[in-house]
Design a protein around this motif. Structure first.
Motif, PDB file in Angstrom:
ATOM      1  N   ALA A 135      16.618  14.313  -5.459  1.00  0.00           N
ATOM      2  CA  ALA A 135      15.333  13.625  -5.472  1.00  0.00           C
ATOM      3  C   ALA A 135      14.752  13.622  -4.065  1.00  0.00           C
ATOM      4  CB  ALA A 135      15.496  12.197  -5.960  1.00  0.00           C
ATOM      5  N   ARG A 136      13.457  13.401  -4.000  1.00  0.00           N
ATOM      6  CA  ARG A 136      12.796  13.323  -2.699  1.00  0.00           C
ATOM      7  C   ARG A 136      12.136  11.959  -2.532  1.00  0.00           C
ATOM      8  NH1 ARG A 136       9.880  19.316  -2.867  1.00  0.00           N
ATOM      9  NH2 ARG A 136      11.833  20.524  -2.739  1.00  0.00           N
ATOM     10  N   MET A 137      12.561  11.249  -1.507  1.00  0.00           N
ATOM     11  CA  MET A 137      11.828  10.062  -1.093  1.00  0.00           C
ATOM     12  C   MET A 137      10.724  10.503  -0.155  1.00  0.00           C
ATOM     13  SD  MET A 137      14.880   7.259  -0.572  1.00  0.00           S
ATOM     14  CE  MET A 137      13.756   6.018   0.064  1.00  0.00           C
ATOM     15  N   LEU A 138       9.553   9.900  -0.293  1.00  0.00           N
ATOM     16  CA  LEU A 138       8.406  10.329   0.501  1.00  0.00           C
ATOM     17  C   LEU A 138       8.011   9.266   1.518  1.00  0.00           C
ATOM     18  CD1 LEU A 138       8.113  12.072  -2.236  1.00  0.00           C
ATOM     19  CD2 LEU A 138       5.804  12.434  -1.395  1.00  0.00           C
ATOM     20  N   PRO A 139       7.608   9.679   2.689  1.00  0.00           N
ATOM     21  CA  PRO A 139       7.052   8.717   3.653  1.00  0.00           C
ATOM     22  C   PRO A 139       5.666   8.290   3.207  1.00  0.00           C
ATOM     23  CG  PRO A 139       6.937  10.948   4.540  1.00  0.00           C
ATOM     24  CD  PRO A 139       7.665  11.048   3.230  1.00  0.00           C
ATOM     25  N   ILE A 140       5.493   7.004   2.960  1.00  0.00           N
ATOM     26  CA  ILE A 140       4.211   6.476   2.495  1.00  0.00           C
ATOM     27  C   ILE A 140       3.547   5.784   3.679  1.00  0.00           C
ATOM     28  CG2 ILE A 140       3.043   5.009   0.822  1.00  0.00           C
ATOM     29  CD1 ILE A 140       4.529   7.452  -0.368  1.00  0.00           C
ATOM     30  N   SER A 141       2.649   6.500   4.302  1.00  0.00           N
ATOM     31  CA  SER A 141       2.014   6.009   5.525  1.00  0.00           C
ATOM     32  C   SER A 141       0.660   5.403   5.205  1.00  0.00           C
ATOM     33  CB  SER A 141       1.877   7.152   6.539  1.00  0.00           C
ATOM     34  OG  SER A 141       3.144   7.691   6.842  1.00  0.00           O
ATOM     35  N   THR A 142       0.671   4.492   4.282  1.00  0.00           N
ATOM     36  CA  THR A 142      -0.569   3.854   3.865  1.00  0.00           C
ATOM     37  C   THR A 142      -0.904   2.718   4.821  1.00  0.00           C
ATOM     38  OG1 THR A 142      -0.004   4.345   1.585  1.00  0.00           O
ATOM     39  CG2 THR A 142      -1.750   2.749   1.945  1.00  0.00           C
ATOM     40  N   SER A 143      -2.132   2.700   5.290  1.00  0.00           N
ATOM     41  CA  SER A 143      -2.569   1.624   6.177  1.00  0.00           C
ATOM     42  C   SER A 143      -2.835   0.382   5.346  1.00  0.00           C
ATOM     43  CB  SER A 143      -3.820   2.054   6.929  1.00  0.00           C
ATOM     44  OG  SER A 143      -4.853   2.368   6.014  1.00  0.00           O
ATOM     45  N   ALA A 144      -3.318  -0.652   5.994  1.00  0.00           N
ATOM     46  CA  ALA A 144      -3.662  -1.885   5.288  1.00  0.00           C
ATOM     47  C   ALA A 144      -4.664  -1.584   4.184  1.00  0.00           C
ATOM     48  CB  ALA A 144      -4.251  -2.891   6.273  1.00  0.00           C
ATOM     49  N   PRO A 145      -4.673  -2.401   3.119  1.00  0.00           N
ATOM     50  CA  PRO A 145      -5.563  -2.144   1.993  1.00  0.00           C
ATOM     51  C   PRO A 145      -7.009  -1.935   2.431  1.00  0.00           C
ATOM     52  CG  PRO A 145      -4.099  -3.971   1.509  1.00  0.00           C
ATOM     53  CD  PRO A 145      -3.874  -3.602   2.940  1.00  0.00           C
ATOM     54  N   GLU A 146      -7.632  -0.958   1.829  1.00  0.00           N
ATOM     55  CA  GLU A 146      -9.028  -0.664   2.141  1.00  0.00           C
ATOM     56  C   GLU A 146      -9.903  -1.865   1.807  1.00  0.00           C
ATOM     57  OE1 GLU A 146     -12.394   2.706   1.019  1.00  0.00           O
ATOM     58  OE2 GLU A 146     -10.425   2.747   0.098  1.00  0.00           O
ATOM     59  N   GLN A 147     -10.723  -2.260   2.737  1.00  0.00           N
ATOM     60  CA  GLN A 147     -11.554  -3.431   2.540  1.00  0.00           C
ATOM     61  C   GLN A 147     -12.862  -3.035   1.862  1.00  0.00           C
ATOM     62  OE1 GLN A 147     -10.382  -6.639   3.214  1.00  0.00           O
ATOM     63  NE2 GLN A 147      -8.575  -5.325   3.304  1.00  0.00           N
ATOM     64  N   LEU A 148     -12.767  -2.890   0.555  1.00  0.00           N
ATOM     65  CA  LEU A 148     -13.954  -2.469  -0.189  1.00  0.00           C
ATOM     66  C   LEU A 148     -14.959  -3.609  -0.318  1.00  0.00           C
ATOM     67  CD1 LEU A 148     -12.287  -0.323  -2.964  1.00  0.00           C
ATOM     68  CD2 LEU A 148     -13.666   0.490  -1.078  1.00  0.00           C
ATOM     69  N   ALA A 149     -14.452  -4.819  -0.406  1.00  0.00           N
ATOM     70  CA  ALA A 149     -15.348  -5.950  -0.607  1.00  0.00           C
ATOM     71  C   ALA A 149     -15.943  -6.380   0.734  1.00  0.00           C
ATOM     72  CB  ALA A 149     -14.606  -7.104  -1.270  1.00  0.00           C
ATOM     73  N   ARG A 150     -16.726  -5.493   1.310  1.00  0.00           N
ATOM     74  CA  ARG A 150     -17.354  -5.818   2.590  1.00  0.00           C
ATOM     75  C   ARG A 150     -18.472  -6.833   2.349  1.00  0.00           C
ATOM     76  NH1 ARG A 150     -18.266  -0.435   1.270  1.00  0.00           N
ATOM     77  NH2 ARG A 150     -20.413   0.090   0.701  1.00  0.00           N
ATOM     78  N   ALA A 151     -19.077  -7.273   3.385  1.00  0.00           N
ATOM     79  CA  ALA A 151     -20.058  -8.347   3.293  1.00  0.00           C
ATOM     80  C   ALA A 151     -21.098  -8.068   2.212  1.00  0.00           C
ATOM     81  CB  ALA A 151     -20.740  -8.527   4.643  1.00  0.00           C
ATOM     82  N   GLY A 152     -21.262  -9.031   1.332  1.00  0.00           N
ATOM     83  CA  GLY A 152     -22.282  -8.911   0.298  1.00  0.00           C
ATOM     84  C   GLY A 152     -21.868  -8.122  -0.927  1.00  0.00           C
ATOM     85  N   THR A 153     -20.592  -7.684  -1.011  1.00  0.00           N
ATOM     86  CA  THR A 153     -20.134  -6.932  -2.182  1.00  0.00           C
ATOM     87  C   THR A 153     -18.855  -7.528  -2.742  1.00  0.00           C
ATOM     88  OG1 THR A 153     -18.731  -5.344  -1.008  1.00  0.00           O
ATOM     89  CG2 THR A 153     -21.073  -4.812  -1.178  1.00  0.00           C
ATOM     90  N   LEU A 154     -18.564  -7.150  -3.969  1.00  0.00           N
ATOM     91  CA  LEU A 154     -17.296  -7.465  -4.625  1.00  0.00           C
ATOM     92  C   LEU A 154     -16.608  -6.158  -4.998  1.00  0.00           C
ATOM     93  CD1 LEU A 154     -18.488 -10.274  -7.087  1.00  0.00           C
ATOM     94  CD2 LEU A 154     -17.351 -10.583  -4.879  1.00  0.00           C
ATOM     95  N   THR A 155     -15.293  -6.204  -5.125  1.00  0.00           N
ATOM     96  CA  THR A 155     -14.541  -5.043  -5.595  1.00  0.00           C
ATOM     97  C   THR A 155     -14.493  -5.076  -7.113  1.00  0.00           C
ATOM     98  OG1 THR A 155     -13.180  -4.987  -3.605  1.00  0.00           O
ATOM     99  CG2 THR A 155     -12.335  -3.835  -5.532  1.00  0.00           C
TER     100      THR A 155
END
Length: 870
Positions: free
Chosen positions: A551-571
């Motif tokens: 099996a292959r374990m993968l390096p998951i280099s995910t940054s902090a969650p994407e901030q889609l709910a920027r000012a004035g919006t909802l996700t």
């Protein structure tokens, strides 16, 4: 005639049912997926098999024709496109609701004879990231465990899965296991506090796309506590150190309470038997494949895989998503889990099929396929058993794209759908209860669908339609199938070739089934090899499908969650409701299934409602960069602040402005091609209407309105309506909405208040009733609906409240026994304090059990009765 053993056509659980024409459908006690249990949808299957609205004859440009003319046209148009523009100028878009035999023939025709891989499926929308994650980790798209693992585990994680509503029978199995073993712990990881959380010992309100960071944190903790299984990883896994290094740098738990994270880590690390079940909240993401591999990394690092009560488990959404994967029904797959990019695999399949030309590169995945339609690359398109104009992201663009294609075909059971209005040729397919074949559920169990109804009109099985086109295109021998059993045998035989390449999918032991044995085939877990038996669990002792069997374990280099709910919006987060399925072409026929959630809605947190200046029961205009929808506001503490949830079932047939996928961005995971259907930035504002209405009548209601939600009722039809312009005559408006030209109308109107009520009677029979007001109408809807078609005085109907002998029921909670929320609250007020006691009192929750989480919520929310001593 005894009841026929068949399989439910809804979710990936694959429940066995007993069915007979004209009789209620019941669960099959002998089927190992459900042991007789059914959810509300399955229990109502008998109400959905009418011929109303069925497509019963081929149609070309809106005119009925015969099969010879229709299929001759389809074959000639596809053949001409291939000759003039090449194989990649044509495409099939198919469905996880096809049977395996249908899927097999479609895949064979496109990849082996037309010579293109431009065949993709609506399963791309639900589990493609899981497929990609499996292939990256395991070397094959293998689900290692079984349903019984949920009952054998000591800790069960439900990640991005509202199991109680989306897979209710599995939820009931899990709830029963937890009741029998209270020491079992359940963790729900979900932005929303869903019905599934009712049995959770811990709910972690993850931020959108925060899963990778949380599971990276877990992987690091496993190392710190010395729980990495060195003997397993040394023998069977590669990539551990790289995965750990990436996890240390990307172990974000942003937005989560420290005590919740600590409790989660203690639970996962404290026992060996852990099952991690994940579904659309993981898959439907721009980083869905990485999220899958972050989960798989933790199980591989600890060797907690392939043994009873432990392992990762991908829960599919459709009845035959797995069968489609097995036959290579995705644009980047070859049949029997062979690899499209592998020349040896391609040559083997081409030789087996005796195919003239074989696709040698990945085809267009769903989002890209419809973009290719829009920009003119696709000259002929065939859609089978699905409704992409409703279900695809950026759905209005998909509608325009289909209309751009010079020649389009749809095989369907329903005549009028959003997609069917866009195509040239309609081909009538036989439906559930009429056709025969197999499906594979989420635990790799192959079950039979068997007919118990006659095939109506000129409808034909999908495999027969596709094979007929293949013969007309010149490949007579390759598509000269006489039965679905013959197709299954060919598929099983081909799987033996895959086994020779060391692949996991092998049902060659079923290749010699004669027609009688195929007809009697019992639910069967694969693999089923030709010679000898095989372990039905995968990977406990390694044996992965990469070179070197590691099996292959993968390096998951995910940054902090994407901030889609920027000012004035909802996700914007999309999903399902308890009692509906996909685009409601089937469940929408059952009145009891529309009573629980009768219209599309937007669930938001109270603070977001305040910020956007909307209140409960308002209509809200939801807008993104791609489109808009109008939805009823449901304010709930269960919603996560900054997010908004809406169900995806409503179509142009059932709602004006309530289709939500025009809003959804066509963003995809770069590895899997799966759309990120839960992460679109939106704005909301109150939809300002001149009037709001509610109508109920004996006939189909088809209002022309800025907003409408139409549902079948026990007495006819009902609708919620809103319009920006006020009518000049309320009686005319009521008749137009209700579609009633006869009878005598009784009208109450107060122009000063903007209120109107209209009842239309034929003699003593109430044909329809209509209510309008400048704010959302407040009437006892269930009571009003019950009066339609009865001998009722107009004045009683116009009162809009139940009579003294009919207490208010409120919104329906238990669809099986038509029990409303007010019925339940009255019972609780008398001292009923458990779900089982409610069942004894009202029958609620005693049939399918799908409503039990909501019954528990109502009990928990009710004021505690004061004791006499108090």
């Amino acid at each position: 005639m005894t009841k026929v053993k068949t399989t439910c056509p809804y979710c990936g659980v694959g429940c066995g049912v007993l069915a007979k024409a004209g009789h209620a459908v019941t669960g099959d006690p002998a089927h190992p997926a459900n042991f007789g249990r059914l959810c509300s949808k399955g229990a109502a299957l008998g109400d959905t098999v009418s011929l109303e609205g069925r497509l019963l004859a081929p149609m070309v440009d809106g005119v009925e024709t015969d099969w010879d003319a229709a299929l001759g046209l389809v074959a000639s148009k596809f053949k001409k496109a291939v000759e003039e523009y090449g194989p990649d100028s044509v495409a099939f878009y198919v469905s996880g609701q096809l049977l395996t035999e249908d899927y097999y023939v479609a895949n064979k025709l496109m990849k082996g004879f037309i010579g293109s891989a431009n065949i993709d499926t609506n399963s791309r929308l639900c589990m493609a990231s899981s497929v990609a994650g499996h292939k990256r980790a395991f070397g094959a798209d293998t689900v290692p465990g079984q349903y019984e693992d949920f009952e054998l585990a000591d800790v069960v994680l439900l990640v991005g899965s509202n199991l109680a509503w989306c897979h209710p029978v599995l939820f009931q199995r899990l709830a029963a296991a937890k009741s029998a073993r209270p020491e079992m712990k359940v963790v729900v990881i979900d932005p929303r506090r869903t019905a599934t959380s009712q049995i959770a010992d811990l709910h972690i309100p993850i931020r959108p796309d925060g899963d990778s960071g949380l599971f990276n944190r877990l992987l690091v903790e496993l190392e710190v506590r010395g729980l990495i299984d060195a003997s397993y990883t040394d023998a069977h896994v590669q990539g551990l150190e790289a995965a750990l290094e990436a996890a240390r740098a990307n172990q974000s738990t942003q937005g989560l309470a420290a005590q919740d994270v600590a409790a989660f880590l203690d639970l996962w690390c404290g026992v060996e038997k852990v099952v991690t079940l994940y579904s659309q909240g993981v898959n439907q993401s721009g980083i869905g494949t990485d999220k899958v591999n972050a989960i798989l990394n933790c199980h591989l690092a600890t060797g907690r895989i392939g043994r009873p009560g432990m392992g990762p488990f991908s829960m599919t959404g459709q009845p035959n998503a797995m069968g489609g994967r097995e036959v290579g029904g995705l644009a980047n797959m070859l049949a029997c889990h062979l690899d499209l990019e592998n020349a040896d695999h391609r040559h083997a399949v081409q030789s087996f099929w005796d195919a003239p030309r074989m696709a040698d590169a990945q085809g267009l995945k769903a989002v890209d396929l419809f973009q290719a339609c829009a920009d003119g690359r696709i000259k002929a398109l065939w859609v089978m058993s699905t409704n992409p104009v409703v279900s695809m992201p950026n759905a209005d663009a998909v509608s325009a794209a289909i209309r751009t294609v010079p020649f389009t075909v749809s095989s369907d059971i329903i005549k009028e759908t959003d997609t069917n209005r866009c195509v040239n040729v309609l081909l009538p397919a036989s439906g559930w209860g009429e056709k025969s074949g197999t499906v594979t559920n989420s635990e790799r169990r192959i079950s039979r669908q068997r007919p118990f109804l006659p095939v109506p009109g000129l409808a034909r099985p999908d495999w027969a339609i596709i094979a007929d086109v293949g013969r007309r295109m010149g490949w007579t021998q390759a598509f000269d199938y006489q039965s679905e059993a013959e197709i299954f045998r060919e598929h099983a035989c081909l799987s033996g070739l895959a086994a020779q390449f060391g692949k996991d999918f092998d049902i060659s032991g079923l290749a010699d089934l004669d027609d009688e044995a195929y007809a009697a085939l019992r639910p069967t877990l694969w693999p089923v090899p030709k010679n000898g038996s095989a372990d039905i669990r995968f990977f406990a002792n390694g044996g992965f499908y990469h070179a070197g069997r590691r099996a292959r374990m993968l390096p998951i280099s995910t940054s902090a969650p994407e901030q889609l709910a920027r000012a004035g919006t909802l996700t914007f987060n999309t999903g399902r409701v308890r009692d509906q399925w996909h685009t409601m072409t089937r469940t929408g026929r059952a009145a009891k299934l529309g009573a629980h959630m009768a219209e599309p809605y937007l669930e938001i947190h109270p603070q977001d409602a305040e910020a956007f200046e909307v209140t409960d029961a308002d209509l809200a205009l939801v807008e993104s960069a791609y489109g808009s929808a109008v939805l009823r506001v449901l304010i709930s503490e269960k919603a996560q602040r900054g997010s908004a949830f809406a169900p995806m079932h409503w179509t142009g047939e059932t709602s004006a402005s309530g289709r939500i996928n025009p809003v959804v961005a066509p963003k995809i995971d770069p590895v899997s091609g799966q759309p990120a259907s839960k992460h679109t930035p939106v704005t909301i504002r109150r939809f300002k209407a001149a009037w709001y209405g509610f109508a109920a009548g004996v006939g189909r209601i088809s209002p022309v309105a800025d907003y409408a939600a139409i549902a079948r009722s026990a007495t006819g039809w009902r609708a919620e309506i809103a319009n920006r312009a006020a009518p000049t005559d309320w009686e005319d408006e009521a008749r137009r909405v209700l579609g009633i030209t006869s009878g005598e109308a009784t009208v109450y109107a107060d122009p000063g208040r903007g209120v109107a009520r209209v009842a239309i009677c034929e003699g003593d029979t109430l044909l329809g009733v209509f209510f309008a007001a400048p704010e959302p109408v407040r009437v006892a809807r269930s009571a009003v609906v019950d009066l339609v078609g009865q001998n009722v005085a107009a004045a009683q109907a116009l009162a809009g409240v139940p009579g003294l002998d009919r207490p208010q029921r409120g919104a329906i909670v238990c669809a099986c026994f038509d029990v409303g929320v007010e019925d339940i609250r009255r019972a609780i007020a008398t001292g009923v304090q458990t779900v089982d006691a409610l069942g004894a009192c009202l029958q609620a929750g005693t049939n399918c059990g799908s409503c039990r989480p909501e019954l528990a919520e109502l009990i928990a929310a009710a004021p505690r009765p004061r004791l006499a001593a108090e």
